[in-house]
Design an enzyme around this catalytic site. Sequence first.
Site, mmCIF file in Angstrom:
data_model
loop_
_atom_site.group_PDB
_atom_site.id
_atom_site.type_symbol
_atom_site.label_atom_id
_atom_site.label_comp_id
_atom_site.label_asym_id
_atom_site.label_seq_id
_atom_site.Cartn_x
_atom_site.Cartn_y
_atom_site.Cartn_z
ATOM 1 N N GLY A 1 0.763 -1.284 0.280
ATOM 2 C CA GLY A 1 -0.078 -0.097 -0.019
ATOM 3 C C GLY A 1 0.681 1.342 -0.018
ATOM 4 O O GLY A 1 0.345 2.280 0.017
ATOM 5 N N GLU B 1 4.096 -6.574 1.839
ATOM 6 C CA GLU B 1 3.802 -7.271 0.462
ATOM 7 C C GLU B 1 3.792 -5.748 -0.397
ATOM 8 O O GLU B 1 2.550 -5.461 -0.920
ATOM 9 C CB GLU B 1 2.292 -7.662 0.588
ATOM 10 C CG GLU B 1 2.223 -8.859 1.539
ATOM 11 C CD GLU B 1 0.722 -9.274 1.642
ATOM 12 O OE1 GLU B 1 0.504 -10.476 1.982
ATOM 13 O OE2 GLU B 1 -0.167 -8.233 1.341
ATOM 14 N N PRO B 2 4.933 -4.927 -0.528
ATOM 15 C CA PRO B 2 4.805 -3.955 -1.560
ATOM 16 C C PRO B 2 4.540 -3.980 -2.979
ATOM 17 O O PRO B 2 5.141 -5.176 -3.369
ATOM 18 C CB PRO B 2 6.122 -3.326 -1.325
ATOM 19 C CG PRO B 2 6.925 -4.361 -0.914
ATOM 20 C CD PRO B 2 6.080 -5.103 -0.038
ATOM 21 N N GLY B 3 3.822 -3.436 -3.724
ATOM 22 C CA GLY B 3 3.870 -3.867 -5.072
ATOM 23 C C GLY B 3 4.250 -2.415 -5.847
ATOM 24 O O GLY B 3 5.378 -2.271 -6.285
ATOM 25 N N CYS C 1 -13.633 3.649 -28.722
ATOM 26 C CA CYS C 1 -14.778 4.078 -28.762
ATOM 27 C C CYS C 1 -15.657 4.526 -27.701
ATOM 28 O O CYS C 1 -16.727 3.886 -27.214
ATOM 29 C CB CYS C 1 -15.709 3.313 -29.867
ATOM 30 S SG CYS C 1 -14.797 3.021 -31.360
ATOM 31 N N GLU C 2 -15.056 5.449 -26.629
ATOM 32 C CA GLU C 2 -15.507 5.761 -25.551
ATOM 33 C C GLU C 2 -14.836 6.992 -24.963
ATOM 34 O O GLU C 2 -13.637 7.382 -25.151
ATOM 35 C CB GLU C 2 -15.341 4.804 -24.317
ATOM 36 C CG GLU C 2 -15.781 3.337 -24.532
ATOM 37 C CD GLU C 2 -15.929 2.729 -23.271
ATOM 38 O OE1 GLU C 2 -16.232 3.314 -21.972
ATOM 39 O OE2 GLU C 2 -16.118 1.358 -23.197
ATOM 40 N N TYR D 1 0.226 -1.875 -11.997
ATOM 41 C CA TYR D 1 -1.145 -1.902 -12.546
ATOM 42 C C TYR D 1 -1.112 -1.207 -13.769
ATOM 43 O O TYR D 1 -2.396 -0.493 -14.152
ATOM 44 C CB TYR D 1 -2.212 -1.276 -11.351
ATOM 45 C CG TYR D 1 -1.672 -1.640 -10.092
ATOM 46 C CD1 TYR D 1 -2.029 -3.074 -9.856
ATOM 47 C CD2 TYR D 1 -1.199 -1.176 -9.101
ATOM 48 C CE1 TYR D 1 -1.847 -3.525 -8.396
ATOM 49 C CE2 TYR D 1 -0.780 -1.523 -8.009
ATOM 50 C CZ TYR D 1 -1.177 -2.695 -7.572
ATOM 51 O OH TYR D 1 -0.963 -3.220 -6.215
#
Length: 418
Positions: A236, A270-272, A342-343, A371
């Site tokens: 986190g 648990e670092p990401g 197309c958005e 991510y």
Amino acid sequence: MHEFTFKNNQLYCENIRVSEIAKKVPTPFYLYSYKTLIDHYRKIKTAFREIKPLICFSVKSNSNLAVLRALVKNGAGLDIVSGGELYRARLAGADPKKIVYAGVGKKSDEIKDAIKFGILFFNVESEEELGEIQKAAASLNKKVNVAIRINPDVIPRTHAYITTGKGGTKFGLDFETVHKIFNWRWRYPNINIRGVHIHIGSQILDAAPFEKAIKKVLDFLKEYKIEIDYLNIGGGLGIIYSIENAQTANNFAKSVLPLLKKSGFKIIMEPGRFISGNSGILVTRVVYTKMTPRKKFLIVDSAMSDLIRPSLYEAYHKIIPVVVKEDSSETSETVDVVGPICESGDFLGKSRFLPRMVKGDLLAVMGAGAYGFTMSSNYNARPRAAEVLVIKNKFYVVRRPETYSDLVRGETIPSVLK
Ligand code: LLP
């Protein structure tokens, strides 16, 4: 700090010009710096060296095999959340005794595979899951280690979608239920409850919510005289995407180390994002420029299918030219950087002040190592981008760009429709 820097108006990754890589690898592609990755891993390791925690890199933030291998080779463990991530961890040569497995919906086969591989812990998120692990362990005639994930009900001040340690979210268990589980340990003869786990959210910029959560958990363990060996404080840690005042690993350690040391438990982290976030960029090319009465758009060849964070969380990623032209300060203008999907939600950056770019120019979307690729999709039948890893002055394509045949892999048309 990261290894994406300008020399003579050219963006480099370590010792290679990004524009040189883009001559050989089709855009868009993710570009990772080995040195940045390992430096960030070491920053945490060094900050917490007094207690020698087990640092389990969160695979969901970047699960490329080469990235995992690089970290594993440097001593990291892995935090996984699915059978697929377990598969990746095995291929990366991870030490099973350094793997922890969280997630609210582990299925029976996934549990069995992880038991057979001999992982260190399951981070258990419900009573039913505990029952399922007991069943699986008994069927394999094994004794299995678990930690109970506690939802400490703290507010981590981050985006609602990535807040996990607050009451009312699906993660972890409330103190009362955890107490009950510890009292009823005997119900699970094939399980050793060896620890507790918390993960309160992601992109958290200061230590206060961590401290609060850890204190709550330690008080709880003390009050009920619960005996365990391991405390897993989750991941986190926030990073700098633009002007955030994110804490350093050292500052974080300063705040929580006294608590952790005093607890006497073996600590898992648990670092990401802290490790992978600023280790990667997304390199993309301008396909068209488009002036409308209200705005100018740079339409680029990457999209929300490659990097969904801006669309999903309105996340800010710095966007910079890969090559700075001589006249860039005079030509700068405000543009929206958008993809071909197309958005209207398909954008990488809005109202960005950039030197005038023309068709074919390269842009770098910064802070895309966490991510980014892992949340990419094939929406609009877009093949997914390549991933490239730079080590010093060499680059390696560690995932080739997808092809159209990759898009339909596994699909069939039933014969009645032929
Ligand atoms: N441990 C557990 C149990 C987690 O669920 C997560 C992330 C981590 C560790 C690693 O968190 P980190 O250190 O990377 O913050 N897609 C979102 C982030 C979702 C995080 C999910 N869990 C984003 O792009 O911001």
